[in-house]
Design a protein around this motif. Structure first.
Motif, short mmCIF file in Angstrom:
data_model
loop_
_atom_site.label_atom_id
_atom_site.label_comp_id
_atom_site.label_asym_id
_atom_site.label_seq_id
_atom_site.Cartn_x
_atom_site.Cartn_y
_atom_site.Cartn_z
N GLU A 183 3.08 -7.43 -44.58
CA GLU A 183 4.86 -7.13 -43.66
C GLU A 183 4.49 -5.73 -43.38
O GLU A 183 5.98 -5.03 -43.98
N TYR A 184 3.78 -5.74 -42.57
CA TYR A 184 3.91 -4.16 -42.56
C TYR A 184 4.95 -4.57 -40.48
O TYR A 184 4.85 -5.52 -40.31
N SER A 185 5.30 -3.41 -40.71
CA SER A 185 6.36 -3.84 -39.16
C SER A 185 6.11 -3.62 -37.81
O SER A 185 5.83 -4.34 -37.38
N ARG A 186 4.58 -2.45 -37.58
CA ARG A 186 4.12 -2.33 -36.23
C ARG A 186 2.83 -2.45 -36.33
O ARG A 186 2.51 -1.14 -36.99
N ILE A 187 2.00 -2.90 -36.19
CA ILE A 187 0.62 -3.11 -36.11
C ILE A 187 -0.31 -2.63 -34.73
O ILE A 187 -0.23 -3.25 -33.57
N THR A 188 -0.93 -1.53 -34.67
CA THR A 188 -1.85 -1.30 -33.20
C THR A 188 -3.00 -1.09 -33.82
O THR A 188 -3.46 -0.61 -34.81
N VAL A 189 -3.75 -1.93 -32.71
CA VAL A 189 -4.64 -1.56 -33.22
C VAL A 189 -6.27 -0.93 -32.18
O VAL A 189 -5.83 -1.63 -30.79
N TYR A 190 -6.59 -0.17 -31.61
CA TYR A 190 -7.21 0.68 -31.39
C TYR A 190 -9.07 0.54 -30.81
O TYR A 190 -9.30 0.20 -32.21
N ASN A 191 -9.80 -0.75 -30.23
CA ASN A 191 -10.81 -1.13 -30.51
C ASN A 191 -11.55 -0.62 -29.48
O ASN A 191 -11.79 -0.63 -28.20
N ARG A 192 -12.38 0.78 -29.83
CA ARG A 192 -13.06 1.27 -28.86
C ARG A 192 -14.17 0.08 -28.40
O ARG A 192 -15.56 0.03 -29.40
N LYS A 193 -14.78 -0.04 -27.46
CA LYS A 193 -16.00 -0.75 -26.60
C LYS A 193 -16.78 -0.59 -27.17
O LYS A 193 -16.75 0.39 -25.21
N ARG A 194 -17.81 0.61 -27.78
CA ARG A 194 -18.46 1.80 -27.15
C ARG A 194 -19.83 1.66 -25.65
O ARG A 194 -19.33 2.61 -25.21
N LYS A 195 -19.91 0.65 -25.72
CA LYS A 195 -21.05 -0.25 -24.44
C LYS A 195 -20.36 0.22 -23.15
O LYS A 195 -21.00 0.94 -22.43
N GLU A 196 -19.08 -0.18 -22.73
CA GLU A 196 -18.95 -0.05 -21.48
C GLU A 196 -17.65 0.94 -21.51
O GLU A 196 -17.13 1.30 -20.95
N ASN A 197 -17.83 1.82 -22.59
CA ASN A 197 -16.47 2.95 -22.89
C ASN A 197 -15.70 2.83 -22.23
O ASN A 197 -14.67 3.93 -21.56
N LYS A 198 -15.01 1.78 -23.12
CA LYS A 198 -13.37 1.54 -23.05
C LYS A 198 -12.96 1.11 -24.37
O LYS A 198 -13.49 0.79 -25.01
N LYS A 199 -11.32 0.96 -23.99
CA LYS A 199 -10.39 1.60 -25.30
C LYS A 199 -9.74 0.01 -24.78
O LYS A 199 -9.01 -0.01 -24.27
N LEU A 200 -9.45 -0.53 -26.05
CA LEU A 200 -8.55 -2.35 -25.83
C LEU A 200 -7.99 -1.44 -26.70
O LEU A 200 -7.74 -1.71 -28.22
N ILE A 201 -6.55 -1.35 -27.21
CA ILE A 201 -4.97 -1.55 -27.22
C ILE A 201 -4.63 -3.05 -27.99
O ILE A 201 -3.87 -2.79 -26.71
N LYS A 202 -4.67 -3.35 -28.66
CA LYS A 202 -3.57 -4.75 -29.18
C LYS A 202 -2.10 -3.69 -29.94
O LYS A 202 -2.48 -3.12 -31.04
N THR A 203 -1.17 -4.31 -29.62
CA THR A 203 0.07 -4.21 -30.58
C THR A 203 0.79 -5.23 -30.71
O THR A 203 1.28 -5.99 -30.06
N VAL A 204 1.01 -5.33 -32.31
CA VAL A 204 1.89 -6.72 -32.67
C VAL A 204 3.22 -6.58 -33.13
O VAL A 204 2.71 -5.01 -34.59
N THR A 205 4.41 -6.24 -32.11
CA THR A 205 5.53 -5.89 -33.75
C THR A 205 6.63 -7.31 -33.45
O THR A 205 5.91 -8.53 -33.44
N ALA A 206 7.51 -7.10 -34.34
CA ALA A 206 8.25 -8.67 -34.63
C ALA A 206 9.10 -9.77 -33.26
O ALA A 206 8.45 -9.99 -32.85
N GLU A 207 8.99 -8.14 -32.02
CA GLU A 207 9.18 -8.87 -30.76
C GLU A 207 7.84 -9.30 -29.96
O GLU A 207 8.05 -9.81 -29.16
N GLY A 208 6.77 -9.16 -30.36
CA GLY A 208 5.87 -9.95 -29.32
C GLY A 208 4.62 -9.18 -29.69
O GLY A 208 4.32 -7.99 -30.66
N TYR A 209 3.62 -9.19 -28.31
CA TYR A 209 2.53 -8.94 -28.63
C TYR A 209 2.40 -8.29 -27.41
O TYR A 209 2.58 -8.77 -26.56
#
Ligand code: SAM
Length: 240
Positions: A183-209
């Motif tokens: 029951e955390y309210s807002r979850i943010t995932v920072y995923n460093r894709k090292r090989k591509e030198n990219k970062k994928l940011i996913k945010t999950v809240t009660a309002e959506g994704y």
């Protein structure tokens, strides 16, 4: 399970001390990358769970020098090493390190602005209950920052560690699900894709994704004594 087989999850004795030194070398790039995402204020009260050598307690205290910084670990060797590394600040009362299990921590409710967990959630028992215990000690709107240098099992060596130590290498999707159950309210995932030198940011809240893929120009070359081998890093920040 023998003591030898649980050494990553509970380093003890001389062998444990040497292992904690190795972990510092291997975990430095992911730790510094993750700390940059935590937006720590200079008077934030911070707890580092599974503090290992105590190096991250030192780094976190530098980010919030106006508040006391705490560390816990259920390994007496980790606690001893963390106190030694931070001896000067422990003596001054600016850092405190205690032996405790994440399942039952010696802190009042609503104590911390930030709780960190570097490379340790793999070993936590009854994971949703552990995440709830972290939430209990967080202030309202406090943040729980879990840092992992893997996104699931990506290599046979990792599978071997998981088998021998009975630990879990979670994917980011699994962590989101478990944190939602806690029951955390807002979850943010920072995923460093090292090989591509990219970062994928996913945010999950009660309002959506929401998700965004952006460039990540972080260069670990200057700070790593040991070249990191893992393809993805995770920093998962959840609000109470
Ligand atoms: C792989 S080490 C990581 C150490 C350090 N955080 C780092 O990034 O290098 C995992 C640490 O978490 C601690 N740990 C594992 N399970 C724990 C639990 N249930 N409660 C408290 N500490 C725990 C271990 O004793 C060990 O020091």
């Amino acid at each position: 399970m023998t003591e030898e087989k649980v050494r990553f999850g509970k380093p003890e004795g001389k062998e444990g001390e040497a292992l904690l030194d190795q972990m510092d070398k291997h975990h430095t790039p992911v730790s510094l990358w993750a700390i940059e995402h935590m937006n720590i204020g200079e008077d934030d009260v911070i707890l580092d769970i599974g503090c290992g050598s105590g190096l991250n307690i030192k780094r976190l205290h530098q980010k919030s020098p106006k508040a006391k910084t705490y560390g816990v670990d259920y390994s007496s060797t980790s606690v001893k090493k963390s106190k030694k590394l931070n001896n000067h600040l422990v003596q001054k009362g600016e850092i405190e390190v205690m032996e405790a299990n994440v399942q039952d921590m010696p802190f009042e409710d609503d104590t911390f602005d930030v709780v960190t967990a570097f490379e340790t959630v793999y070993f936590w028992p009854t994971i949703v209950e552990s995440f709830k215990e972290v939430k209990r000690v967080l202030k309202p709107n406090g943040k729980f920052c879990a840092v992992l240098d893997a996104n699931g099992i990506y290599a046979p060596e990792i599978e071997k560690v998981a088998r021998e130590e009975g630990c879990n290498f979670y994917t980011d999707e699994e962590l989101i699900e478990l944190l939602k159950q806690a029951e955390y309210s807002r979850i943010t995932v920072y995923n460093r894709k090292r090989k591509e030198n990219k970062k994928l940011i996913k945010t999950v809240t009660a309002e959506g994704y929401d998700e965004r893929l952006i460039d990540d120009n972080y260069d670990e070359g200057d700070i790593a004594e040991v070249e990191p081998v893992t393809p993805e890093w995770l920093c998962v920040i959840s609000e109470k």
